[in-house]
Motif scaffolding. Structure first.
Motif: not given
Length: 546
Positions: A91-93, A95-113, A534-539
């Motif tokens: 988004r900062r670069f 580009f907006s045609d993307f989607r994030i798929l996440e198993l849990e009800s909230e994103p964040g992984g090990n940093s959820k709250s 970040h690096d994956a987005a640049l690639k």
């Protein structure tokens, strides 16, 4: 002699007796239920995640509604910090045609709250060290989100003081009372105090050490560290072995070092490498006296950072969606077809895309990507348990008052943090205590199976039993206790992994499919996760321009 007839019970006496009996019965029931603790095990059903294990070869043409499925240019698989980071930088670069798929009800992984009527609290990572000069990306991210407000005359960051951990910061329950700091018996003339001083000298040496290539021995990001073979050989032995070789022997120091590596890596001194054990102490910036700088923290822990990342993605995050399979597309409409499973509808679907950011844990690759003997084989993941205890009052105890971080010496847990510690409102008593336990045993498979069989009641009893040592009245304070089990919480940096061939191969891309997860760094910390996203987005963007 005849016994006198008993006096008849009057109505008033009868009612008095009944009242006393009812009062006694009611008191028993009150005593039984006044400390009733509610709660549950939260998080996704592990059986849903295990669906990927049974996947067979497939063709999208046999899937329901495959022809009517949508096409997204870029799919980001996984909504942890790396996946959210990839979306943030796309988004900062622009580009907006993307989607994030996440198993849990909230994103964040090990940093959820989470959040309740008292306030926010973490379900995982709960702090961020002040970024070093090498952590350019993290510093920039914190500037963009007004955590860093500027620079002082020396060029060092000026942080928003609301996000610097308030004093008192940490305490340890040792020899029957709460003591300042986390080292047991430190600051004394005891053998433990002498070993603490000796260990600090060792840390000072390694913190200032530079390899033959001119780089610091230990940095964050990890890949900026020196590649000097004399330093990297520390990755081939266990931390415990190295510490013994240095002549240390006190049980207090051994406990402290074991606690430290459990805290960041989920492993024990005899399961993680000496290189990463030293990295824990030597990679973070310090002040002029060599003391660690104040940590950054929030009531919701690193959920604060998750919210800053997810704001950039907006409505492009699709939760409660399991990624089951990725394969080359059998049509001309896109390069890949991704089979998903909806937790809500219990239906499979196919999504077509041209590029993928694979931000799922690496152990899933053999199931989702069909890697037969890939670089992800044989990885070790540390299991964790996190519990949030809603209390009517923060427990105190003998010694110094409650701190943000509260640790019990020789406990199997990592202690607890007080979620309301950063709250500026005076006179608050109610709070949420976030309790952590990392399982550092070598046999992670057996540990994982045992955790999956453990009931909420068993977790509750275990947690309260541990906390009764410093807080005998803890059961009276707790009103609710929820538990989250992370079977594959974080990758474990076992000897030989960080600087071996396997980690290097984990990061290698396929055409139009790029990996982004802290697994690629070998340690699960925010700084590494953000960098991988970040690096994956640049690639992705580089391929779009090619």
């Amino acid at each position: 002699m005849e016994k006198p007839d008993p006096k008849p019970i009057t109505r008033k006496s009868f009612l008095t007796i009944v009242a006393v009996c009812l009062s006694a019965i009611g008191g028993v029931w009150f005593l039984k239920f006044r400390n009733f603790i509610s709660g549950k095990i939260v998080g996704p059903d592990p059986e849903i995640g295990h669906r990927i294990r049974s996947n067979a070869e497939w063709n999208s043409s046999v899937l329901p509604d495959a022809e009517n499925s949508e096409t997204i240019d870029v799919l980001i698989l996984g909504g942890g910090i790396s996946g959210l980071g990839a979306g943030y930088y796309l988004r900062r670069f622009g580009f907006s045609d993307f989607r994030i798929l996440e198993l849990e009800s909230e994103p964040g992984g090990n940093s959820k709250s989470g959040k309740n009527e008292i306030g926010s609290y973490p379900w995982g990572a709960h702090y961020l060290p002040q970024p070093s000069e090498e952590s350019v990306l993290v510093r920039k991210f914190l500037e963009e989100n007004r955590v860093i407000l500027g620079k002082n005359e020396r060029g060092n960051p000026i942080f928003d003081e609301r996000y610097l951990c308030f004093d008192p910061e940490e305490r340890i329950y040792y020899q029957g009372r709460w003591n300042e700091g986390l080292f047991p018996g430190g600051g004394t003339d005891s053998p433990a105090g002498a070993e603490e001083k000796k260990f600090k000298e060792l840390v000072r040496y390694w913190r200032n050490k530079r390899g033959k290539d001119g780089r610091k021995a230990f940095t964050i990001p990890i890949d900026l560290s020196s590649r000097d073979p004399e330093i990297l050989k520390l990755d081939r032995i266990h931390f415990f072995e190295y510490i013994k070789e240095q002549g240390f022997s006190s049980r207090e120091l051994f406990w402290f070092l074991d606690y430290s590596v459990r805290d960041d890596f989920g492993g024990s001194m005899d399961t993680v490498s000496a290189w990463i054990g030293l990295h824990y102490f030597c990679s973070r910036p310090v002040d002029e006296t060599g003391e660690d700088l104040t940590l950054l923290t929030w009531p919701e822990g690193n959920g604060f950072l998750v919210n800053r990342l997810r704001e950039a993605a907006g409505d492009r995050i699709q939760t409660r969606t399991l990624v089951e399979k990725v394969a080359p597309s059998g049509t001309k409409r896109a390069r890949f077809e991704v089979r998903t499973y909806s937790v809500e509808t219990k239906k499979q679907n196919t999504v077509f895309c041209n590029s993928i950011v694979y931000a799922l844990p690496s152990f899933t690759r053999k199931y989702v990507l069909g890697e037969k003997s890939g670089s992800a084989e044989g990885l070790t993941y540390s299991p964790w348990m996190v519990a949030n205890l809603t209390v009517d009052r923060v427990p105190t105890g003998k010694g110094i008052p409650p701190c943000w971080d509260n640790v019990v010496y020789q406990s199997p847990s990592l202690g607890y943090i007080v979620s309301t510690h950063q709250d500026l409102r005076a006179g608050r008593e109610r709070s949420v205590l976030t309790y952590y336990q990392a399982f550092g045993q070598k046999d992670t498979v057996s540990t994982r199976k045992k955790m999956m069989r453990t009931s909420w009641s068993e977790w509750k009893d275990s947690i309260l039993s541990d906390l009764r040592k410093p807080h005998p009245d803890i059961e009276k304070r707790v009103r609710r206790l929820d538990v989250a089990v992370y079977a594959h919480a974080m990758i474990r940096p076992v000897p030989g992994f960080l600087w071996g061939e396997q980690r290097r191969r984990l990061a290698l891309s396929y055409p139009h499919l790029h990996f982004a997860h802290s697994d690629l760094s070998g340690i699960s910390i925010f700084e590494e996760s953000l960098l991988r996203g970040h690096d994956a987005a640049l690639k992705i963007l580089a391929e779009k321009k090619a």
